[in-house]
Design a protein around this motif. Sequence first.
Motif, PDB file in Angstrom:
ATOM      1  N   VAL A 145      44.720  36.962  41.146  1.00 62.40           N
ATOM      2  CA  VAL A 145      44.479  37.906  42.236  1.00 62.40           C
ATOM      3  C   VAL A 145      44.163  37.168  43.532  1.00 62.40           C
ATOM      4  O   VAL A 145      43.344  36.235  43.552  1.00 62.40           O
ATOM      5  CB  VAL A 145      43.313  38.857  41.889  1.00 62.40           C
ATOM      6  N   ILE A 205      42.657  38.067  47.287  1.00 55.83           N
ATOM      7  CA  ILE A 205      41.947  39.087  48.053  1.00 55.83           C
ATOM      8  C   ILE A 205      42.188  38.849  49.535  1.00 55.83           C
ATOM      9  O   ILE A 205      41.950  37.745  50.036  1.00 55.83           O
ATOM     10  CB  ILE A 205      40.446  39.060  47.739  1.00 55.83           C
ATOM     11  N   HIS A 219      34.172  42.039  46.621  1.00 54.27           N
ATOM     12  CA  HIS A 219      35.391  42.395  45.896  1.00 54.27           C
ATOM     13  C   HIS A 219      35.750  41.307  44.870  1.00 54.27           C
ATOM     14  O   HIS A 219      36.200  41.617  43.759  1.00 54.27           O
ATOM     15  CB  HIS A 219      36.545  42.610  46.872  1.00 54.27           C
ATOM     16  N   VAL A 266      36.200  41.810  40.828  1.00 54.91           N
ATOM     17  CA  VAL A 266      37.388  41.389  40.069  1.00 54.91           C
ATOM     18  C   VAL A 266      36.986  40.505  38.895  1.00 54.91           C
ATOM     19  O   VAL A 266      37.504  40.649  37.779  1.00 54.91           O
ATOM     20  CB  VAL A 266      38.379  40.649  40.990  1.00 54.91           C
ATOM     21  N   ARG A 267      36.064  39.584  39.127  1.00 53.03           N
ATOM     22  CA  ARG A 267      35.660  38.644  38.076  1.00 53.03           C
ATOM     23  C   ARG A 267      34.986  39.339  36.894  1.00 53.03           C
ATOM     24  O   ARG A 267      34.901  38.776  35.804  1.00 53.03           O
ATOM     25  CB  ARG A 267      34.732  37.579  38.660  1.00 53.03           C
ATOM     26  N   PHE A 326      41.406  39.035  34.477  1.00 53.85           N
ATOM     27  CA  PHE A 326      41.700  38.820  35.893  1.00 53.85           C
ATOM     28  C   PHE A 326      40.929  37.607  36.408  1.00 53.85           C
ATOM     29  O   PHE A 326      39.794  37.356  35.993  1.00 53.85           O
ATOM     30  CB  PHE A 326      41.298  40.044  36.721  1.00 53.85           C
ATOM     31  N   VAL A 350      40.277  35.427  40.308  1.00 51.66           N
ATOM     32  CA  VAL A 350      40.509  35.341  41.752  1.00 51.66           C
ATOM     33  C   VAL A 350      40.983  33.930  42.070  1.00 51.66           C
ATOM     34  O   VAL A 350      40.260  32.955  41.839  1.00 51.66           O
ATOM     35  CB  VAL A 350      39.229  35.667  42.545  1.00 51.66           C
ATOM     36  N   LEU A 407      44.965  42.251  46.614  1.00 55.26           N
ATOM     37  CA  LEU A 407      44.089  43.360  46.990  1.00 55.26           C
ATOM     38  C   LEU A 407      43.970  43.308  48.506  1.00 55.26           C
ATOM     39  O   LEU A 407      43.374  42.377  49.054  1.00 55.26           O
ATOM     40  CB  LEU A 407      42.729  43.229  46.312  1.00 55.26           C
ATOM     41  N   LEU A 425      37.121  50.068  41.037  1.00 56.26           N
ATOM     42  CA  LEU A 425      38.143  49.028  41.106  1.00 56.26           C
ATOM     43  C   LEU A 425      38.576  48.603  39.711  1.00 56.26           C
ATOM     44  O   LEU A 425      39.779  48.378  39.474  1.00 56.26           O
ATOM     45  CB  LEU A 425      37.612  47.821  41.882  1.00 56.26           C
ATOM     46  N   ALA A 426      37.642  48.507  38.782  1.00 57.27           N
ATOM     47  CA  ALA A 426      37.985  48.093  37.420  1.00 57.27           C
ATOM     48  C   ALA A 426      38.995  49.041  36.791  1.00 57.27           C
ATOM     49  O   ALA A 426      39.911  48.601  36.080  1.00 57.27           O
ATOM     50  CB  ALA A 426      36.720  48.017  36.564  1.00 57.27           C
ATOM     51  N   LEU A 430      42.335  48.138  38.214  1.00 60.34           N
ATOM     52  CA  LEU A 430      42.798  46.851  37.711  1.00 60.34           C
ATOM     53  C   LEU A 430      43.237  46.945  36.252  1.00 60.34           C
ATOM     54  O   LEU A 430      44.258  46.362  35.863  1.00 60.34           O
ATOM     55  CB  LEU A 430      41.696  45.797  37.871  1.00 60.34           C
TER      56      LEU A 430
END
Length: 221
Positions: free
Chosen positions: A5, A7, A18, A22-23, A28, A30, A53, A107-108, A111
């Motif tokens: 990902v 960002i 953000h 994600v982490r 996923f 970053v 994103l 967000l999860a 994703l």
Amino acid sequence: MTIRVLIVEDDIRVAMVHADFVRRVSGFTVVGVAHTAANARQKVAELSPDLVLLDNYLPGESGLLFLRDTTVDVIMLTAVSDVPTVRAAFAAGALNYLVKPFDAEDLAERLNAYSRYHAQLSSSDRTATQADIDRAVRLLHERDRRETPKGRSAATARVVANGLRDHGRPASAAEIAALLGIARATAQRYLTALAQDGQVTMTLRYGTTGRPEHEYQWIEP
């Protein structure tokens, strides 16, 4: 397979939040953060992310312009919620659109849905059937809305809804919070939920300085 990902967010602190969101999602990682569209193009070339994103507010060039140029999968994460921009984002190829403010669970969900979509269409050595394509589209938007909203009560929702309706004109979360004597974050959360449920409209109010803020208006039946 781990989904990589990138960002793209001009606000450093928001980008960090953000990235943390994600982490927390299994599968996923970053791989980078960009704060301008030009930097995003450079990072895409260098890092080959699977997913971007993307904020729309970027210095010098909007996120939409970057979106039109890229072939990487994109989910928009932005405070912009006017209908023309939303339509333009989907027309330009955005796979999903999440309006700020949102939390880690919001967000999860997107994703995880993207992960299922990605897995459905990940093989490049075969031809997708119509059933494959239809399933991928369904997977992409499964559970975009929570079945049981977390941290919300029906009583507070009624108070906020009645407060906005009785106010009789568009108002920000801060104004409704002051009117009802509740925390601004609480008003924001419930107003956003009402907008998602289609009970209020949500637009942007532009001031003389700083970032625009959300403005809410009750929809009369």
